[in-house]
Write a protein that holds these residues in place. Structure first.
Motif, PDB file in Angstrom:
ATOM      1  N   GLY A   1      37.869  61.489  -4.691  1.00  0.00           N
ATOM      2  CA  GLY A   1      37.924  60.228  -3.960  1.00  0.00           C
ATOM      3  C   GLY A   1      36.543  59.658  -3.745  1.00  0.00           C
ATOM      4  O   GLY A   1      35.525  60.271  -4.102  1.00  0.00           O
ATOM      5  N   ILE A   2      36.513  58.460  -3.176  1.00  0.00           N
ATOM      6  CA  ILE A   2      35.230  57.801  -2.870  1.00  0.00           C
ATOM      7  C   ILE A   2      34.933  58.013  -1.394  1.00  0.00           C
ATOM      8  O   ILE A   2      35.726  57.657  -0.522  1.00  0.00           O
ATOM      9  N   VAL A   3      33.788  58.606  -1.125  1.00  0.00           N
ATOM     10  CA  VAL A   3      33.412  58.960   0.246  1.00  0.00           C
ATOM     11  C   VAL A   3      32.234  58.100   0.699  1.00  0.00           C
ATOM     12  O   VAL A   3      31.263  57.898  -0.047  1.00  0.00           O
ATOM     13  N   LYS A   4      32.361  57.603   1.931  1.00  0.00           N
ATOM     14  CA  LYS A   4      31.282  56.832   2.534  1.00  0.00           C
ATOM     15  C   LYS A   4      30.331  57.805   3.238  1.00  0.00           C
ATOM     16  O   LYS A   4      30.751  58.591   4.085  1.00  0.00           O
ATOM     17  N   ASN A   5      29.058  57.740   2.854  1.00  0.00           N
ATOM     18  CA  ASN A   5      28.062  58.682   3.374  1.00  0.00           C
ATOM     19  C   ASN A   5      26.954  57.953   4.117  1.00  0.00           C
ATOM     20  O   ASN A   5      26.832  56.726   4.050  1.00  0.00           O
TER      21      ASN A   5
ATOM     22  N   GLU B   1      41.954  59.057   7.491  1.00  0.00           N
ATOM     23  CA  GLU B   1      43.032  59.391   6.551  1.00  0.00           C
ATOM     24  C   GLU B   1      42.485  60.043   5.285  1.00  0.00           C
ATOM     25  O   GLU B   1      43.051  60.996   4.764  1.00  0.00           O
ATOM     26  N   LEU B   2      41.358  59.518   4.803  1.00  0.00           N
ATOM     27  CA  LEU B   2      40.758  60.083   3.593  1.00  0.00           C
ATOM     28  C   LEU B   2      40.330  61.526   3.828  1.00  0.00           C
ATOM     29  O   LEU B   2      40.587  62.411   3.011  1.00  0.00           O
ATOM     30  N   LEU B   3      39.698  61.787   4.951  1.00  0.00           N
ATOM     31  CA  LEU B   3      39.220  63.131   5.241  1.00  0.00           C
ATOM     32  C   LEU B   3      40.378  64.101   5.505  1.00  0.00           C
ATOM     33  O   LEU B   3      40.300  65.275   5.154  1.00  0.00           O
ATOM     34  N   LYS B   4      41.471  63.587   6.093  1.00  0.00           N
ATOM     35  CA  LYS B   4      42.659  64.431   6.281  1.00  0.00           C
ATOM     36  C   LYS B   4      43.252  64.831   4.931  1.00  0.00           C
ATOM     37  O   LYS B   4      43.682  65.965   4.723  1.00  0.00           O
TER      38      LYS B   4
ATOM     39  N   THR C   1      28.462  62.831   5.998  1.00  0.00           N
ATOM     40  CA  THR C   1      29.678  62.022   5.889  1.00  0.00           C
ATOM     41  C   THR C   1      29.790  61.063   7.069  1.00  0.00           C
ATOM     42  O   THR C   1      29.732  61.488   8.232  1.00  0.00           O
ATOM     43  N   GLU C   2      29.931  59.795   6.776  1.00  0.00           N
ATOM     44  CA  GLU C   2      30.118  58.778   7.813  1.00  0.00           C
ATOM     45  C   GLU C   2      31.577  58.841   8.266  1.00  0.00           C
ATOM     46  O   GLU C   2      32.498  58.619   7.469  1.00  0.00           O
ATOM     47  N   GLN C   3      31.828  59.161   9.522  1.00  0.00           N
ATOM     48  CA  GLN C   3      33.172  59.492   9.999  1.00  0.00           C
ATOM     49  C   GLN C   3      34.059  58.263  10.257  1.00  0.00           C
ATOM     50  O   GLN C   3      35.264  58.312  10.057  1.00  0.00           O
ATOM     51  N   ASP C   4      33.443  57.176  10.722  1.00  0.00           N
ATOM     52  CA  ASP C   4      34.235  56.009  11.137  1.00  0.00           C
ATOM     53  C   ASP C   4      35.099  55.486   9.991  1.00  0.00           C
ATOM     54  O   ASP C   4      34.638  55.360   8.851  1.00  0.00           O
ATOM     55  N   SER C   5      36.350  55.151  10.282  1.00  0.00           N
ATOM     56  CA  SER C   5      37.302  54.508   9.370  1.00  0.00           C
ATOM     57  C   SER C   5      37.677  55.365   8.165  1.00  0.00           C
ATOM     58  O   SER C   5      38.238  54.871   7.195  1.00  0.00           O
ATOM     59  N   GLN C   6      37.356  56.669   8.177  1.00  0.00           N
ATOM     60  CA  GLN C   6      37.693  57.522   7.039  1.00  0.00           C
ATOM     61  C   GLN C   6      38.648  58.646   7.428  1.00  0.00           C
ATOM     62  O   GLN C   6      38.787  59.624   6.706  1.00  0.00           O
TER      63      GLN C   6
END
Length: 499
Positions: free
Chosen positions: A36-40, A19-22, A12-17
């Motif tokens: 949801g759509i996750v940036k990896n 709120e989504l991860l919370k 999982t790419e952490q930057d800018s995500q």
């Protein structure tokens, strides 16, 4: 083998995500399914996107024993969507972000002290018309380059918000000089030096409007743009190189007043609160009103019942494109009021704009054609400015006169006052402007102008009406000058009925 035993964080790419991860974590804690759509990210650093669904597996005691994550790679779809979004927020010609992006950025810059500048090229349409769109486009790109050069000095963002209009958004903390100094420096940057396109040089005249806000709240985010635009329009009106909004507060108030009246007008039209008042026109020879003549005057009824004169809203109606609707209402109501009153004549105010508007002209012609009292109607053409397109105006006049209507020129004697109207347009009546009549007992120049109009009208067998007769002395002077008709508050104020 490489991922077994690790958490999903490994991909999982952490930057800018954050709120989504919370949100994902909250759903898991509440034993809910999450989607949801996750940036990896792959181990070699390549970004990919997955449509991810995470389902908790619950045991008999309602405890989570594991999660199942189902992922579908949608990288191509996501990139296409982003490309579309980028195009939506980008100007094709200059590559700059556009007005939509500017508004979006304003929403995302809360609690920032911001400063905005709008830059407009004066008479840019003339450049396109004269030199062609290719040169026009190249000049826009050259202006963009200068704006970018200026913005780099203060870390500002540049946008193209309209065909010939650009914006710069700046954090006030980044300004090293005062707002006025920065705007003046920008104007020199874009206006003082010619623009070179191939072997030719072009001088552009640039007008700038600027606005500053100390803290952007949600409802104020567009005020920065609105205020800069108001300053820009004020600068153009006052023929200044630039203005900062602080000096144009009254313009915003005027704009708010215009908006208020526009809503009032729309509501009055919708609810039939545009009505006619009637002012009699006095026959000085008969000393009475035997063949009774009235002018139909527009009034607006407020919600509280108060009556408003068109002086308060007529110019706003023109700007709001409601003017022709008002004309049709007045024509309709005038013909309806006098349909059974053959011993009355009635006059209606129209403008050259009404005559040249095909829809309005057709409406009036149809009303004249179908009405048995058309022979009693007088159309007063308001002489606020020069009449152009004589042929179209004359065709209209000839048509309505063929049904017995008469034509008057209203407010004659000031402004444009073209005597050519009287000979070319087959006019029946002249209404001398009130500014001449009200001063006729004290102003020698006014007397001379009125006498000249009288002599000219008599030569052409044109009737004369003196407007704004407000006193006994003025009425006496009108009679001494052998003017046949008088109208004014001294004789009768406008009323909401006829007698």
């Amino acid at each position: 083998e490489e991922v077994i035993g690790n958490t999903h964080d490994i991909m999982t790419e952490q930057d800018s995500q954050d709120e989504l991860l919370k949100g994902m974590k909250r759903a898991m804690e509440q034993k809910k399914t999450w989607n949801g759509i996750v940036k990896n990210i792959t181990k070699n650093g390549t970004i990919f996107y997955t449509d991810t669904t995470i389902v908790p597996i619950i045991d008999e005691s309602n405890q989570i024993i594991e999660y199942i994550a189902i992922r579908k790679d949608i990288s191509d779809l996501y990139k296409s969507k982003q490309k579309l979004i980028d195009q939506l927020y980008s100007d094709n010609l200059t590559g700059l972000p556009n007005r939509l992006k500017l508004i979006e950025d304003l929403k995302n810059k809360e609690n920032k002290e911001l400063f905005m500048v709008l830059i407009n090229i004066d008479r840019f349409k003339e450049i396109n018309d004269y030199y062609g769109y290719d040169i026009g486009d190249k000049l826009l790109i050259s202006l963009k380059d200068r704006l970018l050069n200026f913005s780099e000095k203060i870390q500002a963002s540049v946008y193209r918000v309209h065909a010939d209009e650009f914006a710069i958004l700046i954090k006030k903390d980044d300004l090293k000089k005062t707002i006025d100094e920065n705007v003046e420096e920008l104007h020199k940057e874009v206006d003082d030096k010619p623009y070179k396109i191939k072997d030719d040089e072009f001088n552009l005249n640039i007008t700038i409007g600027a606005s500053a806000v100390d803290k952007i709240a949600t409802k104020e985010e567009n005020d920065l743009l609105v205020n800069a635009d108001l300053a820009l329009r004020s600068a153009k009106k006052e023929k200044k190189d630039f203005l900062v909004f602080d000096s144009t507060i009254s313009l915003k108030k005027e704009s708010e007043e215009n908006l208020k009246w526009t809503q009032k007008l729309k509501d009055a039209i919708k609810n039939d609160r545009i009505i006619s008042y009637f002012q009699p026109i006095y026959d000085n020879k008969a000393k009475d009103i035997k063949k009774k003549r009235y002018e139909c005057l527009m009034r607006l009824v407020e919600n509280d019942g108060s009556i408003v004169s068109p002086f308060a809203f007529l110019n706003i109606a023109k700007k709001a494109k409601l003017y022709t609707k008002l004309t049709k209402i007045m024509v309709e109501k005038a013909f309806e009021t006098f349909k059974d009153k053959d011993n009355f004549s009635f006059s209606i105010n129209i403008s050259a704009e009404d005559i040249l508007d095909k829809n309005t002209a057709s409406f009036i012609k149809e009303k004249v054609k179908e009405s048995p009292v058309a022979k009693n109607a007088i159309f007063e053409i308001v002489e606020s400015e020069g009449i152009e397109n004589f042929s179209e105006v004359k065709d209209f006049i000839d048509y309505v006169k063929s049904f017995g209507c008469k034509i008057a020129i209203d407010d004659f004697g000031t402004g444009y006052s073209n005597f050519e109207y009287l000979t070319k347009l087959n006019i029946d009546i002249i209404k001398i402007d009130g500014s001449l009549i009200k001063n006729i007992t004290s102003d020698k120049d006014a007397q001379t102008i009125v006498k000249t109009i009288i002599e000219f009208a008599k030569e052409l067998n044109i009737e004369i009406v003196a407007e704004y007769v407000h006193s006994k002395e003025v009425q006496k002077e009108i009679e001494n000058l052998d003017i046949k008709y008088s109208q004014g508050f001294y004789l009768s104020e406008p009323k909401n009925s006829i007698s």
